[in-house]
Design a protein around this motif. Structure first.
Motif, PDB file in Angstrom:
ATOM      1  N   ARG A 257      19.739   1.661 181.960  1.00  0.00           N
ATOM      2  CA  ARG A 257      19.319   0.355 181.440  1.00  0.00           C
ATOM      3  C   ARG A 257      18.180   0.518 180.431  1.00  0.00           C
ATOM      4  NH1 ARG A 257      18.018  -1.388 185.768  1.00  0.00           N
ATOM      5  NH2 ARG A 257      20.047  -2.154 186.437  1.00  0.00           N
ATOM      6  N   THR A 258      17.231   1.392 180.729  1.00  0.00           N
ATOM      7  CA  THR A 258      16.144   1.652 179.786  1.00  0.00           C
ATOM      8  C   THR A 258      16.672   2.232 178.480  1.00  0.00           C
ATOM      9  OG1 THR A 258      14.629   2.053 181.639  1.00  0.00           O
ATOM     10  CG2 THR A 258      13.970   2.881 179.477  1.00  0.00           C
ATOM     11  N   THR A 259      17.663   3.114 178.572  1.00  0.00           N
ATOM     12  CA  THR A 259      18.272   3.685 177.371  1.00  0.00           C
ATOM     13  C   THR A 259      18.925   2.601 176.521  1.00  0.00           C
ATOM     14  OG1 THR A 259      18.677   5.769 178.541  1.00  0.00           O
ATOM     15  CG2 THR A 259      19.944   5.369 176.530  1.00  0.00           C
ATOM     16  N   GLY A 260      19.615   1.660 177.170  1.00  0.00           N
ATOM     17  CA  GLY A 260      20.228   0.567 176.429  1.00  0.00           C
ATOM     18  C   GLY A 260      19.209  -0.279 175.683  1.00  0.00           C
ATOM     19  N   TRP A 261      18.106  -0.614 176.348  1.00  0.00           N
ATOM     20  CA  TRP A 261      17.066  -1.402 175.679  1.00  0.00           C
ATOM     21  C   TRP A 261      16.409  -0.605 174.549  1.00  0.00           C
ATOM     22  CZ3 TRP A 261      17.062  -6.319 175.886  1.00  0.00           C
ATOM     23  CH2 TRP A 261      17.434  -7.005 177.057  1.00  0.00           C
ATOM     24  N   LEU A 262      16.243   0.708 174.728  1.00  0.00           N
ATOM     25  CA  LEU A 262      15.668   1.525 173.655  1.00  0.00           C
ATOM     26  C   LEU A 262      16.587   1.569 172.445  1.00  0.00           C
ATOM     27  CD1 LEU A 262      14.113   4.551 175.603  1.00  0.00           C
ATOM     28  CD2 LEU A 262      12.904   2.735 174.388  1.00  0.00           C
ATOM     29  N   LEU A 263      17.893   1.717 172.682  1.00  0.00           N
ATOM     30  CA  LEU A 263      18.832   1.699 171.560  1.00  0.00           C
ATOM     31  C   LEU A 263      18.794   0.359 170.835  1.00  0.00           C
ATOM     32  CD1 LEU A 263      21.927   3.479 173.161  1.00  0.00           C
ATOM     33  CD2 LEU A 263      20.368   4.414 171.454  1.00  0.00           C
ATOM     34  N   LEU A 264      18.709  -0.723 171.590  1.00  0.00           N
ATOM     35  CA  LEU A 264      18.648  -2.047 170.972  1.00  0.00           C
ATOM     36  C   LEU A 264      17.373  -2.208 170.147  1.00  0.00           C
ATOM     37  CD1 LEU A 264      19.643  -4.951 170.618  1.00  0.00           C
ATOM     38  CD2 LEU A 264      18.570  -5.507 172.815  1.00  0.00           C
ATOM     39  N   GLY A 265      16.227  -1.869 170.720  1.00  0.00           N
ATOM     40  CA  GLY A 265      14.975  -2.035 170.002  1.00  0.00           C
ATOM     41  C   GLY A 265      14.847  -1.113 168.810  1.00  0.00           C
ATOM     42  N   LEU A 266      15.233   0.155 168.984  1.00  0.00           N
ATOM     43  CA  LEU A 266      15.126   1.103 167.871  1.00  0.00           C
ATOM     44  C   LEU A 266      16.076   0.736 166.743  1.00  0.00           C
ATOM     45  CD1 LEU A 266      13.903   3.743 166.844  1.00  0.00           C
ATOM     46  CD2 LEU A 266      15.759   4.973 167.985  1.00  0.00           C
ATOM     47  N   GLY A 267      17.297   0.321 167.077  1.00  0.00           N
ATOM     48  CA  GLY A 267      18.231  -0.066 166.028  1.00  0.00           C
ATOM     49  C   GLY A 267      17.753  -1.257 165.234  1.00  0.00           C
ATOM     50  N   LEU A 268      17.226  -2.278 165.917  1.00  0.00           N
ATOM     51  CA  LEU A 268      16.713  -3.449 165.203  1.00  0.00           C
ATOM     52  C   LEU A 268      15.504  -3.099 164.347  1.00  0.00           C
ATOM     53  CD1 LEU A 268      17.019  -6.235 167.935  1.00  0.00           C
ATOM     54  CD2 LEU A 268      18.515  -5.835 165.961  1.00  0.00           C
ATOM     55  N   ALA A 269      14.641  -2.225 164.856  1.00  0.00           N
ATOM     56  CA  ALA A 269      13.464  -1.841 164.081  1.00  0.00           C
ATOM     57  C   ALA A 269      13.848  -1.106 162.802  1.00  0.00           C
ATOM     58  CB  ALA A 269      12.538  -0.980 164.936  1.00  0.00           C
ATOM     59  N   VAL A 270      14.787  -0.163 162.903  1.00  0.00           N
ATOM     60  CA  VAL A 270      15.219   0.584 161.715  1.00  0.00           C
ATOM     61  C   VAL A 270      15.923  -0.334 160.723  1.00  0.00           C
ATOM     62  CG1 VAL A 270      16.716   2.443 160.900  1.00  0.00           C
ATOM     63  CG2 VAL A 270      15.339   2.759 162.956  1.00  0.00           C
ATOM     64  N   ALA A 271      16.785  -1.240 161.240  1.00  0.00           N
ATOM     65  CA  ALA A 271      17.479  -2.168 160.347  1.00  0.00           C
ATOM     66  C   ALA A 271      16.494  -3.094 159.634  1.00  0.00           C
ATOM     67  CB  ALA A 271      18.490  -2.981 161.138  1.00  0.00           C
ATOM     68  N   LEU A 272      15.477  -3.565 160.353  1.00  0.00           N
ATOM     69  CA  LEU A 272      14.478  -4.432 159.729  1.00  0.00           C
ATOM     70  C   LEU A 272      13.686  -3.686 158.673  1.00  0.00           C
ATOM     71  CD1 LEU A 272      13.050  -7.177 159.658  1.00  0.00           C
ATOM     72  CD2 LEU A 272      11.533  -6.343 161.478  1.00  0.00           C
ATOM     73  N   THR A 273      13.342  -2.438 158.954  1.00  0.00           N
ATOM     74  CA  THR A 273      12.611  -1.633 157.974  1.00  0.00           C
ATOM     75  C   THR A 273      13.440  -1.410 156.712  1.00  0.00           C
ATOM     76  OG1 THR A 273      11.430  -0.515 159.772  1.00  0.00           O
ATOM     77  CG2 THR A 273      11.423   0.548 157.617  1.00  0.00           C
ATOM     78  N   ALA A 274      14.726  -1.106 156.911  1.00  0.00           N
ATOM     79  CA  ALA A 274      15.596  -0.908 155.749  1.00  0.00           C
ATOM     80  C   ALA A 274      15.757  -2.193 154.944  1.00  0.00           C
ATOM     81  CB  ALA A 274      16.958  -0.394 156.211  1.00  0.00           C
ATOM     82  N   TRP A 275      15.790  -3.335 155.617  1.00  0.00           N
ATOM     83  CA  TRP A 275      15.935  -4.606 154.906  1.00  0.00           C
ATOM     84  C   TRP A 275      14.670  -4.965 154.138  1.00  0.00           C
ATOM     85  CZ3 TRP A 275      13.598  -9.507 155.494  1.00  0.00           C
ATOM     86  CH2 TRP A 275      14.212 -10.537 154.776  1.00  0.00           C
ATOM     87  N   LEU A 276      13.513  -4.708 154.732  1.00  0.00           N
ATOM     88  CA  LEU A 276      12.263  -5.053 154.055  1.00  0.00           C
ATOM     89  C   LEU A 276      11.991  -4.167 152.852  1.00  0.00           C
ATOM     90  CD1 LEU A 276       9.901  -5.711 157.119  1.00  0.00           C
ATOM     91  CD2 LEU A 276      10.952  -7.405 155.599  1.00  0.00           C
ATOM     92  N   THR A 277      12.528  -2.974 152.852  1.00  0.00           N
ATOM     93  CA  THR A 277      12.268  -2.042 151.746  1.00  0.00           C
ATOM     94  C   THR A 277      13.487  -1.900 150.841  1.00  0.00           C
ATOM     95  OG1 THR A 277      12.948  -0.177 153.137  1.00  0.00           O
ATOM     96  CG2 THR A 277      10.613  -0.747 153.120  1.00  0.00           C
TER      97      THR A 277
END
Length: 308
Positions: A257-277
């Motif tokens: 379950r922790t792995t699933g939440w980490l994948l969700l959070g890390l994926g959203l963070a990287v996608a947001l960074t790519a969108w902002l830049t």
């Protein structure tokens, strides 16, 4: 198909495969390196020794088992109703001691080792464990509390079935598949993601797509665990404690379950960074320097008259 469009198509296929393999790779790795490791399994189950629902389930199971043993060996059915509260109180008191926590860890370690040995060996016999040491400890506690007939409780080496022999062949094949998939699925997922991003014509967009797909895979993994918990508890017999079973399920799947939440959070963070830049800053226009006035041309010297 032009090379540019071919690269885009191959990149999209690789990224989709990577996103699809992400949750399955996490599940296989958890099963191969989490559940299949005795130390990690015992560590995950150790906190349950202090869980109230698990303790009450142990009280009911062990207490009723002791009473059945007394009834069978001594034939004291009329006293069962009056003795039962004392037996359950004594077992409940025992579950709050350090000896119970040690017995809990030892029992889980013995059971896990027996199951792993059966899954990795060619033995077709049913997997059983002997809980006589736990019964002996409870008997000593009951005797210390002066419970009637506690000293006469027989400590029998009874083989408790953990896995039936008929299911070993199927479980052994599935376990071997998980051991292989637990390594290769995550590796393939990462390789597909790297290849898809490297082939992409617009790499920033490919990074964002991979990140969003990874986040979606993590969300699906968390959702699958929640649905699996509900289905597991719904299929349990009526005499099995649902709160205790839920605590065991949560303890076993906590890492996943922790792995699933980490994948969700890390994926959203990287996608947001790519969108902002996504848009580079335009270069600042250079300041125009004021042109200095050109120096006036020097006057030609006046011709000198020749003297007579």
């Amino acid at each position: 198909m032009p090379p540019r469009r071919l690269r885009s198509a191959l990149s999209a296929v690789l990224i989709i495969l990577s996103c699809l393999l992400t949750p399955f790779g996490a599940l296989a790795a958890w099963a191969a390196y989490g559940l299949a490791d005795t130390g990690r399994y015992v560590t995950a189950m150790a906190p349950l020794a202090t869980d109230p629902a698990v303790r009450e389930a142990v009280v009911d199971t062990v207490g009723d088992g002791l009473l059945r043993a007394v009834d069978r060996q001594l034939g004291v059915h009329p006293t069962r109703g009056s003795v039962r509260p004392f037996v359950h109180d004594a077992v409940r008191s025992f579950t709050q001691t350090r000896a119970f926590r040690l017995a809990w860890d030892t029992g889980n370690r013995i059971t896990h080792d027996a199951v792993l040995h059966a899954l990795r060996a060619a033995d077709e016999r049913a997997v059983t464990v002997d809980l006589a040491p736990v019964t002996a400890q409870v008997k000593r506690q009951l005797t210390h509390d002066h419970v009637p007939l506690a000293a006469r409780i027989p400590v029998e080496h009874t083989a408790v079935a953990v896995l039936p022999a008929g299911r070993l062949t199927t479980l052994r094949k599935g376990f071997h598949v998980l051991e292989v998939a637990g390594f290769w699925l995550p590796v393939a997922s990462v390789a597909f993601a790297v290849g898809g991003i490297a082939l992409a014509v617009r790499r920033r967009r490919a990074v964002a797509a991979t990140a969003l797909g990874t986040a979606l895979g993590g969300a699906l993994l968390v959702l699958a665990l929640a649905l699996g918990r509900g289905l597991t508890l719904a299929d349990l017999p009526a005499d099995v404690s649902h709160p205790a079973a839920g605590a065991v399920y949560d303890a076993l799947t906590g890492t996943l379950r922790t792995t699933g939440w980490l994948l969700l959070g890390l994926g959203l963070a990287v996608a947001l960074t790519a969108w902002l830049t996504r848009y580079p800053r335009p270069p600042r226009p250079a300041r125009r320097r004021r042109a200095s006035p050109a120096p006036a041309p020097a006057a030609a010297p006046a011709p000198t008259r020749a003297r007579a």
